[in-house]
Write a protein that holds these residues in place. Structure first.
Motif, PDB file in Angstrom:
ATOM      1  N   CYS A 179       0.904  -1.091   0.190  1.00 45.11           N
ATOM      2  CA  CYS A 179      -0.022   0.154   0.113  1.00 45.11           C
ATOM      3  C   CYS A 179       1.006   1.431  -0.054  1.00 45.11           C
ATOM      4  N   GLU A 181      -0.281   4.524   0.334  1.00 46.05           N
ATOM      5  CA  GLU A 181      -1.138   5.747   0.876  1.00 46.05           C
ATOM      6  C   GLU A 181      -1.309   5.348   2.325  1.00 46.05           C
ATOM      7  N   MET A 190       0.408  -3.605   5.144  1.00 46.22           N
ATOM      8  CA  MET A 190      -0.747  -4.001   4.249  1.00 46.22           C
ATOM      9  C   MET A 190      -0.064  -4.478   3.041  1.00 46.22           C
TER      10      MET A 190
HETATM   11 CU   LIG Z   1      -3.684   1.119   2.776  1.00 42.55          CU
END
Ligand SMILES: [Cu+2]
Length: 226
Positions: A179, A181, A190
């Motif tokens: 991920c 962000e 993540m």
């Molecule tokens: Cu995320």
């Protein structure tokens, strides 16, 4: 993606070439007009005197047009390549909807009509090698961003919206998606595994998943007494 490393190497190569020409020319003149250099006393610039170039601006014209040609063709070529990358989404390959959530990834495999096939995975994306994989990236809660750095693919995961992108893996091996962000406490963990499979193995796996998905829904309907 292959084209991005192509762009990288062309820019690096041309940049090195231009740099070598500029620095070489500078060193040549630095020697020529130095005390021990080949230019005689009259040619050598005096301290505090403006240099007087010969050739009536020919050199200036030549270097300006050369740089213009290089820069303009680089822009045109890069733009064309990026248009190719943008225009490649859609009609071929496999389609997968990528859904981010705090903190992980769901993958919904779509059929040829772009509808849910019933095949879903969590935490692992399986794709066939040498095949265009079209991603429709979205989110279940907050902003995320799905990216597989080794395959040069990345896209925003925004609730209620879909980001389309694609990639094509040329080697059957495993990658990791992250991920990109900042989305909360579990953001750094993540991740999702990306398993690139030989086409036959992928087709077997997909057929198996389809069959068990169909069994499940048949079972659910029976259990509900419909
Ligand atoms: Cu995320």
């Amino acid at each position: 993606m292959q084209v991005f490393s192509e762009i990288y190497w062309v820019f690096l190569g041309l940049g090195t070439l231009v740099g070598a020409v500029v620095i070489g020319y500078m060193l040549k003149n630095a020697y020529k007009y130095s005390d021990r250099g080949g230019a005689d006393e009259k040619e050598r610039p005096k301290l505090g005197e403006m240099p007087t170039g010969g050739g009536k601006g020919k050199k200036l014209f030549l270097s300006l047009s050369l740089s213009a040609i290089i820069v303009i063709s680089l822009i045109a070529w890069t733009y064309g390549t990026l248009l190719f990358v943008e225009g490649q989404t859609g009609d071929q390959g496999v389609d997968v909807e990528v859904e981010g959530y705090q903190f992980g990834w769901n993958f919904h495999y779509l059929n040829d009509d772009g509808e849910y096939s019933g095949v879903n995975t969590t935490g692992t994306l399986r794709v066939p090698v040498d095949t265009q994989v079209n991603l429709q990236i979205t989110s279940d809660d907050v902003f995320h961003n799905f990216g597989i750095p080794a395959l040069s693919v990345k896209g925003d995961a925004i609730p209620g919206e879909t980001t389309e992108t694609w990639f094509k893996a040329t080697e059957a091996k495993n990658y990791t998606a992250h991920c990109y962000e900042l989305c909360g406490q579990g953001h750094s963990y993540m991740e999702a595994g990306v398993i690139v499979m030989e086409e036959e193995a992928y087709n077997d796996w997909y057929a198996e998943q389809r069959a068990s998905a169909e069994n499940d829904s048949a079972g659910n309907i029976a259990a509900a007494g419909v």
